[in-house]
Motif scaffolding. Structure first.
Motif, PDB file in Angstrom:
ATOM      1  N   ALA A 177       0.848  -1.185   0.000  1.00 61.77           N
ATOM      2  CA  ALA A 177       0.000   0.000   0.000  1.00 61.77           C
ATOM      3  C   ALA A 177       0.885   1.237   0.000  1.00 61.77           C
ATOM      4  O   ALA A 177       2.050   1.179   0.418  1.00 61.77           O
ATOM      5  CB  ALA A 177      -0.907  -0.006   1.229  1.00 61.77           C
ATOM      6  N   PRO A 178       0.363   2.374  -0.460  1.00 66.08           N
ATOM      7  CA  PRO A 178       1.167   3.602  -0.482  1.00 66.08           C
ATOM      8  C   PRO A 178       1.734   3.938   0.897  1.00 66.08           C
ATOM      9  O   PRO A 178       1.009   3.931   1.900  1.00 66.08           O
ATOM     10  CB  PRO A 178       0.166   4.661  -0.940  1.00 66.08           C
ATOM     11  N   GLY A 179       3.025   4.191   0.929  1.00 66.20           N
ATOM     12  CA  GLY A 179       3.671   4.568   2.171  1.00 66.20           C
ATOM     13  C   GLY A 179       3.950   3.424   3.125  1.00 66.20           C
ATOM     14  O   GLY A 179       4.426   3.654   4.242  1.00 66.20           O
ATOM     15  N   LYS A 180       3.669   2.201   2.695  1.00 64.00           N
ATOM     16  CA  LYS A 180       3.884   1.037   3.562  1.00 64.00           C
ATOM     17  C   LYS A 180       4.843   0.054   2.910  1.00 64.00           C
ATOM     18  O   LYS A 180       5.059   0.082   1.702  1.00 64.00           O
ATOM     19  CB  LYS A 180       2.549   0.354   3.874  1.00 64.00           C
ATOM     20  N   GLU A 181       5.382  -0.831   3.736  1.00 61.41           N
ATOM     21  CA  GLU A 181       6.276  -1.861   3.223  1.00 61.41           C
ATOM     22  C   GLU A 181       5.464  -2.988   2.569  1.00 61.41           C
ATOM     23  O   GLU A 181       4.296  -3.207   2.895  1.00 61.41           O
ATOM     24  CB  GLU A 181       7.140  -2.417   4.353  1.00 61.41           C
ATOM     25  N   ARG A 182       6.124  -3.695   1.653  1.00 60.77           N
ATOM     26  CA  ARG A 182       5.482  -4.848   1.041  1.00 60.77           C
ATOM     27  C   ARG A 182       5.297  -5.927   2.113  1.00 60.77           C
ATOM     28  O   ARG A 182       6.206  -6.197   2.903  1.00 60.77           O
ATOM     29  CB  ARG A 182       6.342  -5.369  -0.107  1.00 60.77           C
ATOM     30  N   GLU A 183       4.121  -6.552   2.108  1.00 67.54           N
ATOM     31  CA  GLU A 183       3.825  -7.561   3.115  1.00 67.54           C
ATOM     32  C   GLU A 183       3.256  -8.814   2.463  1.00 67.54           C
ATOM     33  O   GLU A 183       2.605  -8.755   1.415  1.00 67.54           O
ATOM     34  CB  GLU A 183       2.806  -7.033   4.136  1.00 67.54           C
ATOM     35  N   LEU A 184       3.501  -9.944   3.114  1.00 64.63           N
ATOM     36  CA  LEU A 184       2.949 -11.211   2.646  1.00 64.63           C
ATOM     37  C   LEU A 184       1.445 -11.230   2.875  1.00 64.63           C
ATOM     38  O   LEU A 184       0.967 -10.915   3.963  1.00 64.63           O
ATOM     39  CB  LEU A 184       3.597 -12.370   3.392  1.00 64.63           C
ATOM     40  N   VAL A 185       0.712 -11.637   1.851  1.00 60.61           N
ATOM     41  CA  VAL A 185      -0.725 -11.827   1.974  1.00 60.61           C
ATOM     42  C   VAL A 185      -1.033 -13.312   2.181  1.00 60.61           C
ATOM     43  O   VAL A 185      -1.727 -13.689   3.118  1.00 60.61           O
ATOM     44  CB  VAL A 185      -1.457 -11.324   0.718  1.00 60.61           C
ATOM     45  N   ALA A 186      -0.506 -14.141   1.298  1.00 64.72           N
ATOM     46  CA  ALA A 186      -0.743 -15.580   1.395  1.00 64.72           C
ATOM     47  C   ALA A 186       0.309 -16.312   0.574  1.00 64.72           C
ATOM     48  O   ALA A 186       0.821 -15.778  -0.412  1.00 64.72           O
ATOM     49  CB  ALA A 186      -2.142 -15.943   0.885  1.00 64.72           C
ATOM     50  N   SER A 187       0.614 -17.528   0.997  1.00 63.67           N
ATOM     51  CA  SER A 187       1.550 -18.350   0.250  1.00 63.67           C
ATOM     52  C   SER A 187       1.093 -19.798   0.274  1.00 63.67           C
ATOM     53  O   SER A 187       0.340 -20.214   1.160  1.00 63.67           O
ATOM     54  CB  SER A 187       2.971 -18.224   0.806  1.00 63.67           C
ATOM     55  N   ILE A 188       1.592 -20.558  -0.703  1.00 64.65           N
ATOM     56  CA  ILE A 188       1.259 -21.973  -0.799  1.00 64.65           C
ATOM     57  C   ILE A 188       2.491 -22.717  -1.278  1.00 64.65           C
ATOM     58  O   ILE A 188       3.129 -22.325  -2.262  1.00 64.65           O
ATOM     59  CB  ILE A 188       0.052 -22.202  -1.730  1.00 64.65           C
ATOM     60  N   SER A 189       2.844 -23.769  -0.577  1.00 63.89           N
ATOM     61  CA  SER A 189       4.035 -24.537  -0.924  1.00 63.89           C
ATOM     62  C   SER A 189       3.723 -25.486  -2.078  1.00 63.89           C
ATOM     63  O   SER A 189       2.559 -25.678  -2.453  1.00 63.89           O
ATOM     64  CB  SER A 189       4.526 -25.325   0.285  1.00 63.89           C
ATOM     65  N   SER A 190       4.753 -26.120  -2.604  1.00 65.16           N
ATOM     66  CA  SER A 190       4.543 -27.086  -3.677  1.00 65.16           C
ATOM     67  C   SER A 190       3.717 -28.268  -3.200  1.00 65.16           C
ATOM     68  O   SER A 190       3.027 -28.910  -4.000  1.00 65.16           O
ATOM     69  CB  SER A 190       5.890 -27.573  -4.214  1.00 65.16           C
ATOM     70  N   GLY A 191       3.740 -28.523  -1.899  1.00 67.57           N
ATOM     71  CA  GLY A 191       2.954 -29.614  -1.344  1.00 67.57           C
ATOM     72  C   GLY A 191       1.565 -29.210  -0.896  1.00 67.57           C
ATOM     73  O   GLY A 191       0.788 -30.041  -0.428  1.00 67.57           O
ATOM     74  N   GLY A 192       1.257 -27.913  -1.005  1.00 68.58           N
ATOM     75  CA  GLY A 192      -0.080 -27.443  -0.674  1.00 68.58           C
ATOM     76  C   GLY A 192      -0.243 -26.824   0.705  1.00 68.58           C
ATOM     77  O   GLY A 192      -1.355 -26.484   1.110  1.00 68.58           O
ATOM     78  N   SER A 193       0.863 -26.666   1.444  1.00 66.94           N
ATOM     79  CA  SER A 193       0.763 -26.012   2.748  1.00 66.94           C
ATOM     80  C   SER A 193       0.451 -24.535   2.562  1.00 66.94           C
ATOM     81  O   SER A 193       1.055 -23.869   1.719  1.00 66.94           O
ATOM     82  CB  SER A 193       2.075 -26.180   3.519  1.00 66.94           C
ATOM     83  N   LEU A 194      -0.473 -24.033   3.388  1.00 65.07           N
ATOM     84  CA  LEU A 194      -0.966 -22.668   3.235  1.00 65.07           C
ATOM     85  C   LEU A 194      -0.506 -21.779   4.379  1.00 65.07           C
ATOM     86  O   LEU A 194      -0.341 -22.228   5.516  1.00 65.07           O
ATOM     87  CB  LEU A 194      -2.500 -22.670   3.195  1.00 65.07           C
TER      88      LEU A 194
END
Length: 123
Positions: A40-57
């Motif tokens: 977002a403007p004026g903010k650092e980049r942040e993780l929203v969501a991730s998924i591993s090759s095995g499907g871990s969320l």
């Protein structure tokens, strides 16, 4: 070497939904984790969501219960379904992938980023 092409951003009203998609392409490669980040403007980049090759969320606390990440390994794609959107979700969303590219007798592993897609939540 690796291209990540995003689509699906736009303008939506609070409470609405959007679906982001990201397709990875390269010559010969293998993808480990994939994910979505936002800035977002004026903010650092942040993780929203991730998924591993095995499907871990993994989800940021701020989006749990509202966003769903999924991937299609056959199509080298990752998607982010965003429901119940709030104005504070407004940001540029970036696709991210941890990729090993094979070439000749060797390979290299790096993290790649998409170009970003704007998501604006406003009435």
């Amino acid at each position: 070497q690796v291209q990540l092409v995003e689509s699906g951003g736009g303008l939506v009203q609070p409470g609405g939904s959007l679906r982001l998609s990201c397709a990875a392409s390269a010559s010969v490669f293998s993808i480990y984790a994939m994910g979505w980040y936002r800035q977002a403007p004026g903010k650092e980049r942040e993780l929203v969501a991730s998924i591993s090759s095995g499907g871990s969320l993994n989800y940021a606390d701020s989006v749990k219960g509202r966003f769903t990440i999924s991937r299609d390994n056959a199509k080298n794609m990752v998607c982010l379904q965003m429901n119940s959107l709030k104005p504070e979700d407004t940001a540029v969303y970036y696709c991210n992938a941890d990729v090993r590219v094979f070439y000749g007798l060797g390979s290299s592993r790096n993290v790649y980023w998409g170009q970003g897609t704007q998501v604006t939540v406003s009435s």
